[in-house]
Design an enzyme around this catalytic site. Structure first.
Site, mmCIF file in Angstrom:
data_model
loop_
_atom_site.group_PDB
_atom_site.id
_atom_site.type_symbol
_atom_site.label_atom_id
_atom_site.label_comp_id
_atom_site.label_asym_id
_atom_site.label_seq_id
_atom_site.Cartn_x
_atom_site.Cartn_y
_atom_site.Cartn_z
ATOM 1 N N HIS A 158 8.360 -5.555 -1.378
ATOM 2 C CA HIS A 158 7.406 -6.481 -2.012
ATOM 3 C C HIS A 158 6.600 -5.794 -3.118
ATOM 4 O O HIS A 158 5.545 -6.292 -3.498
ATOM 5 C CB HIS A 158 6.470 -7.086 -0.960
ATOM 6 N N GLY A 196 5.049 -4.185 13.356
ATOM 7 C CA GLY A 196 3.844 -4.819 12.791
ATOM 8 C C GLY A 196 4.126 -5.866 11.738
ATOM 9 O O GLY A 196 3.411 -5.944 10.740
ATOM 10 N N ASP A 240 0.840 -1.200 0.000
ATOM 11 C CA ASP A 240 0.000 0.000 0.000
ATOM 12 C C ASP A 240 0.877 1.254 0.000
ATOM 13 O O ASP A 240 2.094 1.172 0.166
ATOM 14 C CB ASP A 240 -0.967 -0.017 1.203
ATOM 15 N N CYS A 282 5.066 -4.952 -16.941
ATOM 16 C CA CYS A 282 4.894 -5.835 -18.095
ATOM 17 C C CYS A 282 5.817 -7.033 -17.926
ATOM 18 O O CYS A 282 7.040 -6.875 -17.865
ATOM 19 C CB CYS A 282 5.207 -5.095 -19.393
HETATM 20 P P1 OAD Z 1 1.367 -10.626 8.891
HETATM 21 O O1 OAD Z 1 -0.111 -10.635 8.678
HETATM 22 O O2 OAD Z 1 2.101 -11.904 8.723
HETATM 23 O O3 OAD Z 1 1.696 -10.076 10.348
HETATM 24 C C1 OAD Z 1 1.088 -8.898 10.825
HETATM 25 C C2 OAD Z 1 1.735 -8.564 12.150
HETATM 26 O O4 OAD Z 1 1.206 -7.324 12.585
HETATM 27 C C3 OAD Z 1 1.462 -9.587 13.266
HETATM 28 O O5 OAD Z 1 2.684 -9.872 13.921
HETATM 29 C C4 OAD Z 1 0.477 -8.869 14.191
HETATM 30 O O6 OAD Z 1 0.694 -9.203 15.561
HETATM 31 C C5 OAD Z 1 0.855 -7.429 13.949
HETATM 32 N N1 OAD Z 1 -0.247 -6.466 14.158
HETATM 33 C C6 OAD Z 1 -1.551 -6.605 13.829
HETATM 34 N N2 OAD Z 1 -2.240 -5.489 14.129
HETATM 35 C C7 OAD Z 1 -1.346 -4.619 14.673
HETATM 36 C C8 OAD Z 1 -1.433 -3.299 15.193
HETATM 37 N N3 OAD Z 1 -2.591 -2.622 15.205
HETATM 38 N N4 OAD Z 1 -0.298 -2.726 15.678
HETATM 39 C C9 OAD Z 1 0.886 -3.396 15.674
HETATM 40 N N5 OAD Z 1 1.030 -4.646 15.198
HETATM 41 C C10 OAD Z 1 -0.068 -5.248 14.692
HETATM 42 O O7 OAD Z 1 1.962 -9.469 7.937
HETATM 43 P P2 OAD Z 1 3.463 -9.242 7.453
HETATM 44 O O8 OAD Z 1 4.434 -9.650 8.499
HETATM 45 O O9 OAD Z 1 3.538 -7.873 6.902
HETATM 46 O O10 OAD Z 1 3.985 -10.916 1.304
HETATM 47 O O11 OAD Z 1 3.542 -10.275 6.256
HETATM 48 C C11 OAD Z 1 4.720 -10.394 5.539
HETATM 49 C C12 OAD Z 1 4.414 -10.766 4.105
HETATM 50 O O12 OAD Z 1 3.584 -11.927 4.067
HETATM 51 C C13 OAD Z 1 3.592 -9.747 3.340
HETATM 52 O O13 OAD Z 1 4.380 -8.697 2.812
HETATM 53 C C14 OAD Z 1 2.977 -10.551 2.260
HETATM 54 C C15 OAD Z 1 2.516 -11.713 3.105
HETATM 55 O O14 OAD Z 1 2.285 -12.905 2.483
HETATM 56 C C16 OAD Z 1 3.665 -11.258 0.041
HETATM 57 O O15 OAD Z 1 2.521 -11.292 -0.375
HETATM 58 C C17 OAD Z 1 4.855 -11.580 -0.812
#
Ligand code: OAD
Length: 240
Positions: free
Chosen positions: A116, A182, A101, A124
């Site tokens: 990412h 996060g 985003d 393309c």
């Molecule tokens: P995740 O969904 O795996 O983890 C989200 C994290 O944010 C968790 O550790 C939650 O505890 C935390 N969290 C949730 N709400 C929160 C809040 N209000 N304040 C603070 N922390 C909070 O997301 P990512 O770690 O970003 O990749 O995921 C990594 C990658 O996996 C993404 O970029 C995406 C996904 O598959 C691809 O698609 C290649």
């Protein structure tokens, strides 16, 4: 200067890594929390090159929906606080995000490293040309440079190499403080940054609602919602 156990000098280079948790309070879903995106969609269908080859319309629809959510969302106090840190900290603040985003940019950050990729960009697959994505992309869209009908979102899928790795590795080697905000620590290479940082003697801080999968590798933790914890932490850092 103390940041709950993490000591860095004023102006020390900082590397920030953000994940879906930083945008959660803007209304964009996370992936692995209860009810998250990967509980509703099969990752192999919508976030791999093989899934795209099988059903491009399904994949474009998934990202069109996420782009619509992004356009309807607004940055929250965590995004704005990180922009404030970039603007006022007397040293380098490198902002790396796994998020596709644009809420960091709309929150005032500059030079955001999207490892990412970005929902707002199109790529393309035939010639590598990149351009601003329209709100809705379709499998039949032609590339404005070569005309091939191989248009895809400019995002990194599982099995592909994240963007800007050299730049990130350089910033990580120079940093004195690494802060992950996060992110669940489930997806590499980003999940490995903390151990690389620790091995290089960089101080490490995790900000999350709950300890992540790699929490043990951090020197210190601040637990709570990003929209509250991040602004507090930034104010303390800037005041120090
Ligand atoms: P995740 O969904 O795996 O983890 C989200 C994290 O944010 C968790 O550790 C939650 O505890 C935390 N969290 C949730 N709400 C929160 C809040 N209000 N304040 C603070 N922390 C909070 O997301 P990512 O770690 O970003 O990749 O995921 C990594 C990658 O996996 C993404 O970029 C995406 C996904 O598959 C691809 O698609 C290649």
């Amino acid at each position: 200067m103390g940041t709950d156990g993490v000591i860095v000098g004023r102006g020390a280079p900082i590397l920030l890594l953000t994940g879906a948790g930083v945008s959660a309070e803007s209304g964009l879903g996370t992936f692995r929390d209860a009810g998250g995106i990967w509980s509703r969609y099969d990752l192999a269908d919508v976030a791999t090159p093989e899934g795209f080859a099988r059903d491009p319309a399904l994949v474009q629809g998934f990202y069109n929906a996420r782009r619509a959510n992004m356009l309807a969302a607004a940055p929250n106090p965590a995004h704005r606080a990180l922009a404030r840190l970039q603007a006022h900290w007397p040293g380098a603040v490198t902002l790396v995000t796994q998020n596709i985003d644009d809420l960091h940019e709309r929150g005032g950050s500059h030079d955001v490293i999207h490892m990412h990729g970005e929902l707002s960009r199109a790529l393309c697959a035939a010639c590598g040309h990149r351009w601003d994505a329209p709100a809705e992309m379709h499998a039949s869209d032609a590339c404005p440079a070569c005309g091939a009908q191989a248009t895809r979102p400019d995002v990194v899928w599982f099995g592909e190499i994240p963007y800007h790795m050299e730049r990130i590795e350089t910033a990580l080697a120079r940093a004195e403080l690494f802060v992950a905000i996060g992110t669940s620590g489930a997806v590499y290479p980003a999940a490995g940054f903390v151990s690389e940082a620790a091995a290089a003697g960089v101080r490490t801080l995790e900000i999350n609602l709950a300890p992540s999968e790699v929490a043990d590798a951090f020197d210190a933790h601040l637990l709570g919602p990003a929209s509250e914890v991040v602004p507090d932490w930034v104010e303390r850092l800037l005041a120090g």
